[in-house]
Design an enzyme around this catalytic site. Structure first.
Site, short mmCIF file in Angstrom:
data_model
loop_
_atom_site.label_atom_id
_atom_site.label_comp_id
_atom_site.label_asym_id
_atom_site.label_seq_id
_atom_site.Cartn_x
_atom_site.Cartn_y
_atom_site.Cartn_z
N ASP A 152 0.81 -1.22 0.00
CA ASP A 152 0.00 0.00 0.00
C ASP A 152 0.84 1.27 0.00
OD1 ASP A 152 -2.62 -1.05 -0.07
OD2 ASP A 152 -2.36 -1.72 2.00
N HIS A 391 -1.68 4.95 14.17
CA HIS A 391 -2.40 3.72 13.82
C HIS A 391 -1.63 2.48 14.21
CE1 HIS A 391 -0.50 2.58 9.71
NE2 HIS A 391 0.30 3.41 10.31
N TYR A 472 -1.15 -12.76 11.46
CA TYR A 472 -0.03 -13.17 10.59
C TYR A 472 1.21 -12.33 10.75
CZ TYR A 472 0.21 -9.55 6.90
OH TYR A 472 0.44 -8.40 6.20
#
Ligand code: ADP
Length: 517
Positions: A152, A391, A472
């Site tokens: 991203d 975040h 993960y």
């Protein structure tokens, strides 16, 4: 040699250590001043300000593999931990900060050469400091017939992202960065050097062509681990397709996720949906073009009664699905009909090609990611709760079934509500499994918001594990908790990994504690 899992020497002989490091890498490549070291704090962290565990004692910037080896040997002699980063941008998961107290950051940004590209065999061999922006630019100029799979945010590196088993959005296998790497060079905790796969054969001609070599396949040991430092990495590149067509579907209702995933799985398994397609939830999508303030001036979370208005304003669905097609015109057209017809069966579904959405739309930037062009557009999401917010991501995996995806989403939604947060879910469907990336964004200036979000992240990891969904990849702040969830067989996996760690790094020099090891 017996392992010494005792705490490492604190600032003892710090002067001598720094002198040795300066001799090895040069005066300017050893950073000790407060301003320089502030770069090695996670700027988006949910932890309270000045959390010492994640504060680097010094940083060192080697310029070559030999210098990395020298740094590791010096650190071992002085019994100080080193924590490697490539570009230090793994930001939803702790970024450039160390996960060990008193650590020397081993920052490889100066090792930024693209060492080799083969157009014929479609691969590149890179050093850790090469960012996705760098590699994309180099390839676009010199090898326009190749595409690089990018995540991203383009400021990170192929080496760091592959080490963390990150993903991008091209067709399989390129989107799974670990699956699409081929050959590593690794500095070991004793300062030794090895090459994996075919690279172990002197004069090898297939180091970047065949992944496995001979004997046990070791590459996995150097991902999400502290058993070695990757100083060279081979990555496979995608041959540019003749035609490329990105698309978007929107679905209006929360429970549509079940049907979307049930339709998507067989299409992914058959290769009709060719790439790592994503399904983004309403507020994640809305954050691409709006902020929470616009809808909730008094603060969040956004009440569900406002969802229809947000969907109408932003012309988005409750779920927003992005995919792309690659190949010849005839194949693309035939498969598009199949894809369109399958999803059109969901009531209220709409579909769009790039020209159907306004310029600057989320589809426009997803279209760039799905064709291997890096960018930073997703940083806009961090402004949702407050300008330039912090975040943390919690990323559990579940089976790619409609009921599983919906149940995992509902679990996350309910926990978010309980902790006073908006739910933002980005689901990456791999075929048999899906990664549900839960993005938790907050006002970095609010200690209370940070505390709530960290509590939420801890609760999400625990609840997911209780339902059989493992995470993960994790932020440094959660790595011990996540490691403890992989406890099958009386912690057999962790016990075995620690045996390996103690054998190759008895002095616990290399990133001790990384992911609980
Ligand atoms: P990126 O380059 O994508 O920004 P980072 O440099 O932030 O990624 O690295 C993320 C994590 O991956 C680090 O904290 C470290 O644990 C691990 N890592 C990064 N680079 C290497 C490397 N060259 N060898 C081994 N592990 C690495």
């Amino acid at each position: 040699m017996a392992s010494s899992r005792a705490p490492l020497a604190a600032a003892r002989n710090a002067g001598a250590l720094l002198d040795d490091l300066r001799t090895a890498v040069g005066e300017d490549a050893v950073i000790t001043d407060a301003l320089g070291l502030s770069e090695y704090l996670d700027p988006y962290s949910p932890l309270p300000q000045g959390h010492d565990m994640y504060r680097a004692a010094a940083a060192v910037r080697p310029a070559s593999t030999e210098e990395v080896q020298a740094v590791v040997r010096i650190a071992a002699r002085h019994r100080r931990p080193v924590w490697p980063v490539s570009t230090g941008r793994n930001l939803a998961y702790g970024g450039p900060a160390p996960g060990t107290p008193n650590a020397i950051m081993l920052d490889m940004r100066r090792m930024n050469r693209v060492l080799e590209v083969s157009e014929r065999y479609a691969y590149a061999l890179v050093e850790p400091g090469v960012s996705y922006f760098d590699l994309h630019k180099f390839i676009a100029v010199h090898y326009p017939q190749l595409w690089v799979d990018v995540p991203d945010l383009g400021w990170g590196s192929p080496v760091g992202n592959t080490a963390e088993r990150g993903n991008g959005y091209l067709a399989a296998p390129y989107s799974d960065h670990f699956a699409a790497h081929c050959g590593m060079e690794v500095v070991l905790p004793d300062g030794g050097l090895l090459r994996t796969g075919m690279g172990a054969l002197p004069g090898a001609t297939t180091w970047q062509l065949y992944q496995y070599g001979f004997g046990p396949y070791l590459d996995g040991l150097f991902s999400q681990s502290n058993l070695g430092i990757i100083t060279k990495l081979g990555i496979w590149l995608m041959p540019r397709p003749e035609r490329y067509r990105p698309y978007m579907f929107t679905f209006p209702r929360e429970h549509d996720l079940d049907a979307v995933v049930e339709i998507l799985r067989p299409l992914r398994l058959a290769g009709v949906v060719q790439n790592a397609a994503t399904i983004r939830s309403l507020l994640l999508e809305a954050a691409g073009g709006a902020t929470r303030d616009q809808y909730c001036p008094g603060g969040g979370p956004v009440p569900p009664e406002l969802y229809p208005q947000i969907m109408a304003d932003q012309q988005i669905g409750f779920w927003n699905f992005y995919g792309a097609q690659y190949g010849t015109e005839a194949v693309i057209d035939a498969w598009w009909e199949q894809i369109r017809a399958a999803f059109a069966g969901i009531p209220g579904a709409r579909w769009y090609l790039e020209e159907d959405r306004p310029p600057g739309s989320v589809l426009a930037h997803r279209a760039r990611r799905m064709s291997g062009t890096p960018g930073l557009e997703d940083l806009k999401i961090l402004d949702w709760a407050a300008p330039g917010g912090g975040h943390i991501n919690v990323s559990p995996i579940c089976p790619a079934s409609g009921p599983d995806a919906l149940a995992q989403y509902q679990m996350a939604r309910d926990l978010c509500r309980r902790h006073g947060q908006d739910i933002m879910s980005d689901i990456i469907v791999g075929g048999r499994e899906l990664h549900q990336i839960l993005m938790i964004v907050f006002d970095r200036d609010s200690a209370e918001a940070k505390r709530q979000c960290l509590d939420l992240a801890v609760a999400l990891v625990a609840e997911a594990a209780a339902r059989g969904w493992g995470v993960y990849r994790t932020h440094l702040a959660l790595m011990n908790q996540v490691a403890a969830t992989y406890s099958w067989g009386d912690d057999a996996l962790m016990r075995f990994t620690r045996i390996l760690k103690d054998a190759v790094d008895p002095g616990q020099v290399l990133a001790p504690g990384k992911n609980g090891i």
